[in-house]
Design an enzyme around this catalytic site. Structure first.
Site, PDB file in Angstrom:
ATOM      1  CG  LEU A   1       9.503 -17.367  -3.394  1.00 57.15           C
ATOM      2  CD1 LEU A   1       9.565 -17.283  -1.870  1.00 57.15           C
ATOM      3  CD2 LEU A   1       9.900 -16.010  -3.988  1.00 57.15           C
TER       4      LEU A   1
ATOM      5  CG  HIS B   1      -0.550   2.611  -9.286  1.00 61.34           C
ATOM      6  ND1 HIS B   1      -0.737   2.128  -8.008  1.00 61.34           N
ATOM      7  CD2 HIS B   1      -1.634   3.405  -9.534  1.00 61.34           C
ATOM      8  CE1 HIS B   1      -1.878   2.593  -7.516  1.00 61.34           C
ATOM      9  NE2 HIS B   1      -2.439   3.385  -8.417  1.00 61.34           N
TER      10      HIS B   1
ATOM     11  CG  ASN C   1       1.823   1.681  -5.221  1.00 59.83           C
ATOM     12  OD1 ASN C   1       2.726   1.396  -4.443  1.00 59.83           O
ATOM     13  ND2 ASN C   1       1.264   0.800  -6.035  1.00 59.83           N
TER      14      ASN C   1
ATOM     15  CG  ASP D   1      -2.060   0.960   1.135  1.00 54.07           C
ATOM     16  OD1 ASP D   1      -2.347   1.437   0.020  1.00 54.07           O
ATOM     17  OD2 ASP D   1      -2.672   1.263   2.180  1.00 54.07           O
TER      18      ASP D   1
HETATM   19  C1  IPE Z   1      -5.322  -2.751  -0.239  1.00 52.17           C
HETATM   20  O1  IPE Z   1      -5.032  -1.402  -0.365  1.00 52.17           O
HETATM   21  C2  IPE Z   1      -5.296  -3.414  -1.590  1.00 52.17           C
HETATM   22  C3  IPE Z   1      -3.975  -3.573  -2.183  1.00 52.17           C
HETATM   23  C4  IPE Z   1      -2.841  -3.255  -1.643  1.00 52.17           C
HETATM   24  C5  IPE Z   1      -3.962  -4.183  -3.481  1.00 52.17           C
HETATM   25  P1  IPE Z   1      -6.169  -0.280  -0.507  1.00 52.17           P
HETATM   26  O2  IPE Z   1      -5.464   1.009  -0.630  1.00 52.17           O
HETATM   27  O3  IPE Z   1      -7.109  -0.670  -1.584  1.00 52.17           O
HETATM   28  O4  IPE Z   1      -6.925  -0.416   0.892  1.00 52.17           O
HETATM   29  P2  IPE Z   1      -7.848   0.626   1.665  1.00 52.17           P
HETATM   30  O5  IPE Z   1      -8.846   1.153   0.675  1.00 52.17           O
HETATM   31  O6  IPE Z   1      -6.943   1.714   2.180  1.00 52.17           O
HETATM   32  O7  IPE Z   1      -8.442  -0.157   2.792  1.00 52.17           O
HETATM   33  C1  IPE Z   2      -1.456   0.459  -3.361  1.00 55.32           C
HETATM   34  O1  IPE Z   2      -1.322   1.826  -3.378  1.00 55.32           O
HETATM   35  C2  IPE Z   2      -1.838  -0.118  -4.699  1.00 55.32           C
HETATM   36  C3  IPE Z   2      -3.218  -0.597  -4.736  1.00 55.32           C
HETATM   37  C4  IPE Z   2      -4.083  -0.548  -3.787  1.00 55.32           C
HETATM   38  C5  IPE Z   2      -3.689  -1.191  -5.963  1.00 55.32           C
HETATM   39  P1  IPE Z   2      -2.558   2.836  -3.309  1.00 55.32           P
HETATM   40  O2  IPE Z   2      -2.944   3.197  -4.698  1.00 55.32           O
HETATM   41  O3  IPE Z   2      -3.660   2.291  -2.468  1.00 55.32           O
HETATM   42  O4  IPE Z   2      -1.864   4.060  -2.588  1.00 55.32           O
HETATM   43  P2  IPE Z   2      -2.508   5.066  -1.546  1.00 55.32           P
HETATM   44  O5  IPE Z   2      -3.122   4.249  -0.444  1.00 55.32           O
HETATM   45  O6  IPE Z   2      -3.526   5.860  -2.298  1.00 55.32           O
HETATM   46  O7  IPE Z   2      -1.350   5.869  -1.065  1.00 55.32           O
HETATM   47 MG    MG Z   3      -4.115   2.456  -0.486  1.00 54.08          MG
END
Ligand code: IPE
Ligand code: IPE
Ligand code: MG
Length: 235
Positions: A126, A32, A17, A15
């Site tokens: 792995l 991303h 990105n 999480d």
């Molecule tokens: C969880 O992250 C999903 C992934 C890392 C793929 P999210 O960013 O979607 O989660 P929430 O919305 O903060 O709970």
């Molecule tokens: C994780 O990063 C990737 C996915 C959930 C697909 P985010 O896109 O959720 O990044 P934040 O949470 O907005 O920083």
């Molecule tokens: Mg997120």
């Protein structure tokens, strides 16, 4: 690295990105891109440490609710990475698995996923599972549907039977779940399998999560006392 017990199965909620990109004044898509590129060094670190199973949460069933261009961009990046990285992962003895549903993914990606699973199926070093179009509740619904379709009598429904019908059938439960970017929630990730997982949360955004961060989490795991509901002296 001196560690105590090494987790057999590490699962990562990648999480942050978007926040990584915003902090640099970049569009979310760049976050991303950097995030997808960070999977490779972490796979390498798992091999170095001797972790046998790595599961990464790449795209959730709830992530479809994001703006269309973000969803499209992310799915494109993940598909490209799969095609680009599979031959090298195969040479390194990595078996690729997919957790989730292929429905809704572009047809050529469905084929690329199937090809990667097929090519790497006998590799042993792995097991890299990509939770891609994955949701824990959707996984349970899918499992119940299959159990009913198989006409399993109610008294035969057990924890083992349910586990065998999940996408993770054949994988051990995760020992350690790491979440980057500071949130303290599972976000529908491995909700059945996480029953006794140890949890590690770090404020580091996923694109910055380094081998050293992984080593730190594993070292901390090695100091934990897992009791599984019993008493320490029994474990
Ligand atoms: C969880 O992250 C999903 C992934 C890392 C793929 P999210 O960013 O979607 O989660 P929430 O919305 O903060 O709970
Ligand atoms: C994780 O990063 C990737 C996915 C959930 C697909 P985010 O896109 O959720 O990044 P934040 O949470 O907005 O920083
Ligand atoms: Mg997120």
């Amino acid at each position: 690295m001196t560690v105590g017990a090494i987790p057999q199965h590490v699962a990562i909620i990648m999480d942050g990105n978007g926040r990584w990109a915003r902090a640099r004044g970049l569009p979310r898509s760049q976050g991303h891109r950097a995030g997808v590129e960070n999977i490779r060094p972490i796979v390498e670190a798992c091999v170095e440490i001797g972790i046998r199973y790595l599961t990464v949460f790449a795209f959730s069933t709830e992530n479809w609710s994001r703006p269309e261009d973000e969803v499209e961009g992310l799915i494109g990046l993940l598909g490209e990475a799969l095609v680009r990285e599979t031959p090298e992962l195969h040479r390194e003895g990595v078996r690729i698995c997919h957790l989730g549903s292929l429905e809704r993914l572009p047809e050529e990606q469905q084929q690329a996923v199937r090809a990667a699973l097929d090519l790497t199926r006998d590799n042993q070093r792995l097991v890299l599972s990509a939770a891609y179009n994955y949701g824990g509740r959707a996984e349970l619904v899918h499992a119940v549907q299959r159990i009913i379709a198989e006409r399993v009598p109610p008294e035969k429904v057990s924890e083992e039977l349910i586990s065998c019908h999940l996408y993770t059938a054949g994988l051990p439960d995760p020992d350690l779940i790491i979440r980057t970017a500071g949130e303290m929630r599972l976000s529908n990730f491995l909700i059945w399998q996480a029953a006794y997982a140890e949890f590690w949360s770090t404020p580091v955004y996923w694109p910055d999560f380094s081998k050293a961060d992984l080593y730190q989490a594993v070292r901390d795991y090695g100091r934990r006392k897992r009791k599984f509901g019993g008493l320490l002296e029994q474990v």
